[in-house]
Motif scaffolding. Structure first.
Motif, PDB file in Angstrom:
ATOM      1  N   GLY A 296       0.367 -11.658   7.795  1.00  0.00           N
ATOM      2  CA  GLY A 296       0.342 -10.244   7.414  1.00  0.00           C
ATOM      3  C   GLY A 296       0.830 -10.055   6.001  1.00  0.00           C
ATOM      4  O   GLY A 296       1.169 -11.009   5.285  1.00  0.00           O
ATOM      5  N   THR A 297       0.895  -8.820   5.604  1.00  0.00           N
ATOM      6  CA  THR A 297       1.313  -8.509   4.240  1.00  0.00           C
ATOM      7  C   THR A 297       1.952  -7.131   4.222  1.00  0.00           C
ATOM      8  O   THR A 297       1.684  -6.302   5.108  1.00  0.00           O
ATOM      9  CB  THR A 297       0.102  -8.549   3.283  1.00  0.00           C
ATOM     10  OG1 THR A 297       0.546  -8.426   1.941  1.00  0.00           O
ATOM     11  CG2 THR A 297      -0.880  -7.412   3.580  1.00  0.00           C
ATOM     12  N   GLY A 298       2.800  -6.876   3.239  1.00  0.00           N
ATOM     13  CA  GLY A 298       3.450  -5.575   3.194  1.00  0.00           C
ATOM     14  C   GLY A 298       4.060  -5.254   1.848  1.00  0.00           C
ATOM     15  O   GLY A 298       4.179  -6.111   0.961  1.00  0.00           O
ATOM     16  N   VAL A 299       4.434  -4.026   1.725  1.00  0.00           N
ATOM     17  CA  VAL A 299       5.140  -3.502   0.554  1.00  0.00           C
ATOM     18  C   VAL A 299       6.349  -2.745   1.085  1.00  0.00           C
ATOM     19  O   VAL A 299       6.229  -1.966   2.035  1.00  0.00           O
ATOM     20  CB  VAL A 299       4.246  -2.547  -0.267  1.00  0.00           C
ATOM     21  CG1 VAL A 299       5.009  -1.960  -1.435  1.00  0.00           C
ATOM     22  CG2 VAL A 299       2.999  -3.270  -0.769  1.00  0.00           C
ATOM     23  N   ALA A 300       7.503  -2.980   0.499  1.00  0.00           N
ATOM     24  CA  ALA A 300       8.698  -2.318   1.008  1.00  0.00           C
ATOM     25  C   ALA A 300       9.677  -2.020  -0.105  1.00  0.00           C
ATOM     26  O   ALA A 300       9.626  -2.614  -1.191  1.00  0.00           O
ATOM     27  CB  ALA A 300       9.375  -3.185   2.069  1.00  0.00           C
ATOM     28  N   TYR A 313      12.510   0.560   3.857  1.00  0.00           N
ATOM     29  CA  TYR A 313      11.437   1.547   3.861  1.00  0.00           C
ATOM     30  C   TYR A 313      10.154   0.880   3.376  1.00  0.00           C
ATOM     31  O   TYR A 313      10.123   0.302   2.283  1.00  0.00           O
ATOM     32  CB  TYR A 313      11.814   2.698   2.933  1.00  0.00           C
ATOM     33  CG  TYR A 313      10.792   3.802   2.803  1.00  0.00           C
ATOM     34  CD1 TYR A 313      10.844   4.927   3.618  1.00  0.00           C
ATOM     35  CD2 TYR A 313       9.783   3.720   1.848  1.00  0.00           C
ATOM     36  CE1 TYR A 313       9.911   5.950   3.476  1.00  0.00           C
ATOM     37  CE2 TYR A 313       8.851   4.745   1.707  1.00  0.00           C
ATOM     38  CZ  TYR A 313       8.918   5.853   2.523  1.00  0.00           C
ATOM     39  OH  TYR A 313       7.992   6.862   2.394  1.00  0.00           O
ATOM     40  N   GLY A 314       9.116   0.913   4.177  1.00  0.00           N
ATOM     41  CA  GLY A 314       7.863   0.330   3.709  1.00  0.00           C
ATOM     42  C   GLY A 314       6.851   0.224   4.820  1.00  0.00           C
ATOM     43  O   GLY A 314       7.005   0.821   5.893  1.00  0.00           O
ATOM     44  N   GLU A 315       5.811  -0.572   4.557  1.00  0.00           N
ATOM     45  CA  GLU A 315       4.697  -0.678   5.489  1.00  0.00           C
ATOM     46  C   GLU A 315       4.134  -2.090   5.458  1.00  0.00           C
ATOM     47  O   GLU A 315       4.329  -2.820   4.479  1.00  0.00           O
ATOM     48  CB  GLU A 315       3.593   0.303   5.087  1.00  0.00           C
ATOM     49  CG  GLU A 315       4.029   1.752   5.120  1.00  0.00           C
ATOM     50  CD  GLU A 315       3.063   2.661   4.380  1.00  0.00           C
ATOM     51  OE1 GLU A 315       2.820   3.763   4.880  1.00  0.00           O
ATOM     52  OE2 GLU A 315       2.560   2.263   3.311  1.00  0.00           O
ATOM     53  N   TYR A 316       3.437  -2.429   6.505  1.00  0.00           N
ATOM     54  CA  TYR A 316       2.814  -3.749   6.562  1.00  0.00           C
ATOM     55  C   TYR A 316       1.540  -3.676   7.390  1.00  0.00           C
ATOM     56  O   TYR A 316       1.298  -2.709   8.127  1.00  0.00           O
ATOM     57  CB  TYR A 316       3.786  -4.780   7.176  1.00  0.00           C
ATOM     58  CG  TYR A 316       3.965  -4.610   8.665  1.00  0.00           C
ATOM     59  CD1 TYR A 316       3.318  -5.463   9.566  1.00  0.00           C
ATOM     60  CD2 TYR A 316       4.747  -3.588   9.184  1.00  0.00           C
ATOM     61  CE1 TYR A 316       3.461  -5.285  10.939  1.00  0.00           C
ATOM     62  CE2 TYR A 316       4.906  -3.416  10.551  1.00  0.00           C
ATOM     63  CZ  TYR A 316       4.255  -4.268  11.422  1.00  0.00           C
ATOM     64  OH  TYR A 316       4.393  -4.099  12.770  1.00  0.00           O
ATOM     65  N   LEU A 317       0.741  -4.723   7.262  1.00  0.00           N
ATOM     66  CA  LEU A 317      -0.464  -4.870   8.076  1.00  0.00           C
ATOM     67  C   LEU A 317      -0.546  -6.305   8.586  1.00  0.00           C
ATOM     68  O   LEU A 317      -0.215  -7.251   7.854  1.00  0.00           O
ATOM     69  CB  LEU A 317      -1.721  -4.579   7.242  1.00  0.00           C
ATOM     70  CG  LEU A 317      -2.066  -3.108   6.969  1.00  0.00           C
ATOM     71  CD1 LEU A 317      -3.170  -3.019   5.921  1.00  0.00           C
ATOM     72  CD2 LEU A 317      -2.507  -2.415   8.257  1.00  0.00           C
ATOM     73  N   ILE A 318      -0.965  -6.461   9.805  1.00  0.00           N
ATOM     74  CA  ILE A 318      -1.239  -7.785  10.359  1.00  0.00           C
ATOM     75  C   ILE A 318      -2.645  -8.193   9.933  1.00  0.00           C
ATOM     76  O   ILE A 318      -3.558  -7.363   9.874  1.00  0.00           O
ATOM     77  CB  ILE A 318      -1.149  -7.749  11.906  1.00  0.00           C
ATOM     78  CG1 ILE A 318       0.268  -7.376  12.352  1.00  0.00           C
ATOM     79  CG2 ILE A 318      -1.565  -9.092  12.506  1.00  0.00           C
ATOM     80  CD1 ILE A 318       1.310  -8.427  12.086  1.00  0.00           C
ATOM     81  N   ASP A 319      -2.823  -9.493   9.635  1.00  0.00           N
ATOM     82  CA  ASP A 319      -4.143 -10.037   9.295  1.00  0.00           C
ATOM     83  C   ASP A 319      -4.771  -9.243   8.138  1.00  0.00           C
ATOM     84  O   ASP A 319      -5.848  -8.657   8.268  1.00  0.00           O
ATOM     85  CB  ASP A 319      -5.053 -10.018  10.527  1.00  0.00           C
ATOM     86  CG  ASP A 319      -6.307 -10.863  10.323  1.00  0.00           C
ATOM     87  OD1 ASP A 319      -6.317 -11.700   9.402  1.00  0.00           O
ATOM     88  OD2 ASP A 319      -7.278 -10.679  11.093  1.00  0.00           O
ATOM     89  N   ALA A 320      -4.082  -9.229   7.007  1.00  0.00           N
ATOM     90  CA  ALA A 320      -4.556  -8.452   5.857  1.00  0.00           C
ATOM     91  C   ALA A 320      -4.013  -9.054   4.567  1.00  0.00           C
ATOM     92  O   ALA A 320      -3.104  -9.885   4.579  1.00  0.00           O
ATOM     93  CB  ALA A 320      -4.098  -7.002   5.985  1.00  0.00           C
ATOM     94  N   THR A 331      -4.832   1.772   7.967  1.00  0.00           N
ATOM     95  CA  THR A 331      -3.576   2.492   8.155  1.00  0.00           C
ATOM     96  C   THR A 331      -2.455   1.498   8.465  1.00  0.00           C
ATOM     97  O   THR A 331      -2.473   0.851   9.505  1.00  0.00           O
ATOM     98  CB  THR A 331      -3.690   3.502   9.304  1.00  0.00           C
ATOM     99  OG1 THR A 331      -4.774   4.389   9.025  1.00  0.00           O
ATOM    100  CG2 THR A 331      -2.403   4.297   9.437  1.00  0.00           C
ATOM    101  N   PRO A 332      -1.491   1.349   7.573  1.00  0.00           N
ATOM    102  CA  PRO A 332      -0.428   0.366   7.816  1.00  0.00           C
ATOM    103  C   PRO A 332       0.605   0.883   8.813  1.00  0.00           C
ATOM    104  O   PRO A 332       0.655   2.067   9.136  1.00  0.00           O
ATOM    105  CB  PRO A 332       0.194   0.197   6.427  1.00  0.00           C
ATOM    106  CG  PRO A 332      -0.095   1.479   5.720  1.00  0.00           C
ATOM    107  CD  PRO A 332      -1.368   2.015   6.280  1.00  0.00           C
ATOM    108  N   GLU A 493      -5.870   9.360   3.465  1.00  0.00           N
ATOM    109  CA  GLU A 493      -5.733   7.955   3.827  1.00  0.00           C
ATOM    110  C   GLU A 493      -4.500   7.378   3.130  1.00  0.00           C
ATOM    111  O   GLU A 493      -3.902   7.999   2.275  1.00  0.00           O
ATOM    112  CB  GLU A 493      -6.986   7.163   3.422  1.00  0.00           C
ATOM    113  CG  GLU A 493      -8.255   7.615   4.129  1.00  0.00           C
ATOM    114  CD  GLU A 493      -9.498   6.897   3.619  1.00  0.00           C
ATOM    115  OE1 GLU A 493      -9.377   6.102   2.656  1.00  0.00           O
ATOM    116  OE2 GLU A 493     -10.582   7.145   4.159  1.00  0.00           O
ATOM    117  N   GLY A 494      -4.183   6.132   3.501  1.00  0.00           N
ATOM    118  CA  GLY A 494      -3.069   5.457   2.846  1.00  0.00           C
ATOM    119  C   GLY A 494      -1.736   5.779   3.478  1.00  0.00           C
ATOM    120  O   GLY A 494      -1.640   6.588   4.403  1.00  0.00           O
ATOM    121  N   GLY A 495      -0.710   5.130   2.952  1.00  0.00           N
ATOM    122  CA  GLY A 495       0.624   5.301   3.507  1.00  0.00           C
ATOM    123  C   GLY A 495       1.655   5.544   2.436  1.00  0.00           C
ATOM    124  O   GLY A 495       1.330   5.882   1.295  1.00  0.00           O
ATOM    125  N   ALA A 496       2.900   5.322   2.808  1.00  0.00           N
ATOM    126  CA  ALA A 496       4.017   5.632   1.922  1.00  0.00           C
ATOM    127  C   ALA A 496       4.117   4.685   0.733  1.00  0.00           C
ATOM    128  O   ALA A 496       4.864   4.939  -0.204  1.00  0.00           O
ATOM    129  CB  ALA A 496       5.316   5.610   2.711  1.00  0.00           C
TER     130      ALA A 496
END
Length: 945
Positions: A296-300, A313-320, A331-332, A493-496
């Motif tokens: 997965g990958t994320g930004v925090a 505080y942040g978001e992530y996605l599996i298999d991305a 949508t993360p 669309e998108g997240g924080a």
């Protein structure tokens, strides 16, 4: 006991000195690493050629990657091509230093050794990411290419090596999309509303019956790749390059070229980033978050960048891959849910979160990828934050003993304090409003405006004076101009951690993103939510504190700080925001040397300013008293009079209301000084715009026929009224005008003093060019003062005042030593000094200033932030000349620049006693003045030990 304390104190001093020596040594060591002719710096495997102190050379991203590697954080190996190469590239017709290719090859080999893979290999291929990295973060403004090094052969090798064909073909299609768009410039054409690559992907998803990209099979993706390659060939006329080294060369070129793309230039202009700095290029081994359910990958952020709360505080996605999170394609999930999905990696992240924040002593914005359960950190940088968060984080970190008060003050952008003063929605009005959607609260505040669906339309509407809400499915860097123009931003669309959220926080814009229950139809120009459809141009309201979206305009209320300061509301004073604001202001006042005054023209404004921290008035404009009610008629009567008798009759009326206003101002000041500028505006401001109806009305009031009024107006017409019969010129021509104003000032002062309130009037003569002008006006002022004292039976010591002048004409600045002979103070009127010094009209230059900023003739608007290299030198000449005659001459500034942080810092360095600004800019000026005092000691952000 005393001996023990002394020993402890000595030990502390030694420890501090040792720490400082280590710090200095580290800086010298870092500087030594910047070797002439060395254009590429490598990192990886727990060591690096550079470190975090080398941002000017390695850019922020490269320097921090090196630093993370040095402190043992897991970072994929890579190397940085320095900012010097970017400068060389543009200075030499887009050519590179001769040794660059060899240095790149040498460092590719080092990366290959660390990662155990080979670039372009058909057994164990190494893929690369190529990213920009300016010394100041410019999120999304320049280009990025991921998965570089893949081609028709490598994709098969990657599939065989990993046993995951879907992953291999997914990486290939991602690379083609980025490379085709960025390097080969195949993007949406005129008339196309959608990205052509996304159109192909959408068709593939529809054919496969899946909702997002991760649902596509290897065969589906193979077909997408073929269509991408055909699209690139069709629109560019060139084949996609199969050679990995040719791909790398093209990607590096593209990143350097993107330093001067439109969005990067706009961003640099907004944030004052010099073009000469250039960008670095970071080439890093790819690690893959798109290999399956254990990746997965994320930004925090190590703390909430919107509010400052100390939560991960942040978001992530599996298999991305990372771009999926930022671009809002999928949508993360909130980062907290990662504890369940990938518990091992989540625990590692929490440890790294604390390690990075402790090491960098600031909130960090991190990117990470998990490849088959292995956590890799791809980036860290100081996180962009809102004004709310900046204050909360800085004060919290002081309490946590991560930083000292001085550093807390230095790291809060002074302008960001305005976020804390911005209005919020009235609670009753918000409850009554129609809610049409909700999303993530990405930018705190309240904003109402008209809906526009594109950056171009937003800019055009804002130019017409409209309040704009930019509405997009997801923003991209191309939307930057529209985001700057908008009051608020809404995305569906998108997240924080999306582009919209990141940029909005930095700009201090109200933002709600990821309003997934709302839909946009770009063709029909409609926004639909909760059964309500709104058209372009309709009013929309955003609550960026909670993420609510409402149809229509909502009435606003003052912020909690304003409610506490100006309205004395107990509930507001109990709020955390108010308490922290007041604590911060108390710190600034202990550190700053500059006094802070206000530009205020009414008792109400003065009272407001004092609550904001004003220590007196730096500018009260006498003419502003004339625009209330029917007062302007008396002024017009005075101007139109063609003899002394008629003028005296009008002046008698004027004196009555001026005296009343001055009494109110002096009472509100409660003993604080007041600089009062005598009548200054061009006469056409009073009579040049009169309608026939107004002339007839005035005719009946003053007994002059409407036709005579018209003739008199024509006789007083000036071709260039800004440089015409105004200021001291008017007072010299008609001394009675000056005398009347002085009578009103001093009689008001005497009456207020008689009731026990100290009054300190400072009478300022405007538009002086020659010392003799000030001498003549001072004589009128002194003679009038003697008459007032005699009339009231007061001694000289019982009615004091000072006389000074506004330095707003270059000649006055140049001959300041002569002018100072007759002055007890100078106040630099930088608004007119900028106009006269640059030969620019504040009112008319807006038509070409943007072109000048695009051409980098000007780095910013000189009427907003002082032209320090030109107008600033006139100020310095005025300071030097004035104090050469009178060393203790009081010096201030009362132009709009008194509330601009960079200008405030300049005035501190120039040796002024105070700055003056509008009431709501006073907190900004107080903070900037404290920062100036700290910077004078050689301190900068991150240097307070």
């Amino acid at each position: 006991m005393a001996t023990v304390k002394k020993k402890a104190a000595k030990k502390a001093v030694k420890k501090s000195a040792k720490k400082a020596t280590k710090k200095t040594a580290a800086k010298k060591s870092a500087a030594a690493k910047a070797k002439p002719g060395k254009y590429v710096y490598v990192w990886g495997d727990g060591k690096a050629d550079g470190d975090g102190s080398m941002k000017a050379l390695l850019g922020g991203k490269g320097a921090n990657l090196a630093e993370m590697s040095n402190i043992g954080v897991p970072v994929p190996a890579g190397f940085t091509i320095t900012t010097e190469v970017c400068t060389y590239y543009y200075d030499n017709g887009k050519k590179y230093p001769k040794t660059l290719d060899a240095q790149i090859e040498e460092n590719i080999a080092k990366v290959e050794k660390v990662m155990g893979k080979k670039f372009g290999d058909l057994e164990n291929p190494l893929l690369l990411s190529v990213r920009s990295g300016a010394r100041e973060s410019m999120p999304g403004m320049m280009d990025t290419i991921l998965n570089l090094g893949i081609n028709d052969e490598v994709v098969e090798a990657l599939a065989t090596k990993t046993g995951n064909a879907k992953f291999a073909w997914d990486s290939y299609r991602r690379f083609l999309q980025m490379y085709g768009s960025v390097v080969m410039e195949v993007e949406a054409e005129a008339g196309e509303h959608h990205d052509p690559y996304e159109v192909i992907l959408d068709e593939a998803k529809e054919k496969a019956g899946v909702k997002d990209d991760s649902g596509l099979s290897a065969d589906d993706l193979r077909e997408v790749v073929e269509k991408f390659k055909a699209l690139i060939k069709d629109r560019s006329g060139k084949n996609f390059p199969e050679d990995p080294r040719a791909q790398l060369k093209g990607a590096v070129n593209a990143v350097f070229n993107s330093w001067n793309n439109d969005r990067a230039i706009v961003y640099r202009q907004k944030y004052g980033i010099p073009a000469a700095w250039g960008t670095a290029v970071n080439v890093q081994a790819m690690v893959f978050g798109n290999t399956g359910k254990t990746s997965g990958t994320g930004v925090a952020f190590t703390r909430d960048p919107a509010t400052g709360e100390n939560v991960f505080y942040g978001e992530y996605l599996i298999d991305a891959q990372g771009e999926d999170v930022v671009a809002g394609v999928r949508t993360p999930k909130p980062i907290a849910k990662m504890a369940k999905d990938l518990p091992k990696s989540y625990k590692e992240l929490q440890v790294i979160r604390k390690k990075l924040e402790k090491h960098f002593r600031d909130v960090q914005d991190v990117e990470f990828t998990i490849e088959e359960g292995k956590l890799w950190m791809l980036q860290t940088r100081n996180g962009k934050r809102t004004g709310f968060a900046a204050v909360n984080i800085a004060l919290d970190m002081v309490k946590e003993r991560l930083i000292k008060k001085e550093e807390a003050i230095l790291r809060i952008p002074a302008d960001d304090l305005s976020h804390l003063l911005a209005p919020i929605f009235d609670s009753k009005a918000e409850k009554a409003a129609t809610k049409v959607g909700s999303g993530l609260p990405a930018g705190p505040g309240a904003a109402s405006g008209k809906i526009y669906f594109s950056a171009e339309e937003s800019v055009a509407a804002a130019a017409k004076g409209e309040s704009v809400i930019l509405v997009r499915q997801a923003t991209s860097p191309e939307d930057l101009r529209g985001m700057i123009a908008a009051e608020g931003i809404l995305t569906t669309e998108g997240g924080a951690s999306s582009h919209a959220a990141l940029v909005a926080r930095q700009m201090g814009k109200v933002c709600v993103c990821g309003a997934h229950n709302m839909s946009i139809d770009y063709d029909k120009k409609t926004l639909t939510g909760n059964g309500v459809t709104l058209n372009e141009g309709d009013e929309l309201s955003l609550n960026g504190f909670v993420g609510s979206v409402y149809a229509g305009e909502i009435q606003s209320s003052p912020s909690q700080v304003i409610q506490g300061l100006l309205e004395n509301k107990a509930a507001a004073k109990r709020s955390d925001t108010y308490k922290k604001f007041m604590e911060l202001m108390s710190w600034t006042d202990k550190l700053r040397k500059l006094g802070i005054r206000t530009n205020s023209d009414t008792p109400e404004q003065v009272e407001q300013a004092i609550k904001f921290g004003a220590e007196g008035i730096g500018l009260t404009r006498a003419e502003h008293m004339f625009f209330e009610g029917n007062r302007i008629d008396s002024v017009r009567e005075m101007i139109l009079a063609d003899d002394d008798e008629g003028r005296a009759k009008a002046l008698k009326k004027i004196k009555v209301f001026m005296k009343k206003d001055f009494k109110g101002i002096f009472k509100a000041l409660d003993g604080r000084p007041a600089t009062i500028r005598l009548l200054d505006p061009p006469l056409h401001e009073f009579i040049g715009t009169m309608t026939d109806e107004q002339k007839q009305d005035l005719s009946e009031k003053i007994g002059m026929s409407a036709s005579d009024i018209t003739k008199r107006i024509h006789s007083l017409h000036e071709e260039n009224p800004m440089l015409g019969h105004r200021g001291c010129r008017l007072g010299i021509s008609y001394p009675a005008i000056t005398a009347t104003q002085v009578e009103a000032i001093l009689e008001a002062a005497a009456e207020v003093q008689a009731k026990g309130t100290k009054v300190l009037p400072e009478i300022m003569v405007p538009l002086v060019s020659y010392a003799r002008e000030l001498e003549i006006q001072k004589q009128v002022i002194d003679e009038t003062a003697d008459e007032v004292r005699k009339k009231l039976g007061l001694k000289k010591s019982q009615l004091k005042y000072t006389v000074g002048t506004m330095i707003e004409i270059p000649r006055a600045a140049i001959t300041a030593d002569e002018v100072a002979e007759h002055a007890e103070f100078f106040s630099f009127g930088t608004n007119d000094l900028t106009q006269t010094g640059l030969g620019l009209s504040r009112d008319d230059s807006s038509s070409f200033l943007p072109a000048y900023q695009d051409a980098e003739v000007l780095s910013n608007n000189p009427f907003a932030s002082l032209d320090q290299g030109g107008v600033g030198k006139l100020v310095e000449m005025g300071v030097k000349g004035g104090r050469s005659v009178k060393p203790k001459l009081k010096l201030g500034i009362c132009g709009e620049h008194g509330g601009d942080p960079d200008s405030v810092k300049f005035f501190h360095r120039a040796g002024l006693n105070y700055v003056s600004c509008s009431p709501f800019r006073i907190p900004v000026a107080r903070l900037a003045a404290a920062q100036a005092a700290l910077e004078e000691k050689g301190l900068a952000r991150g240097e307070v030990s």
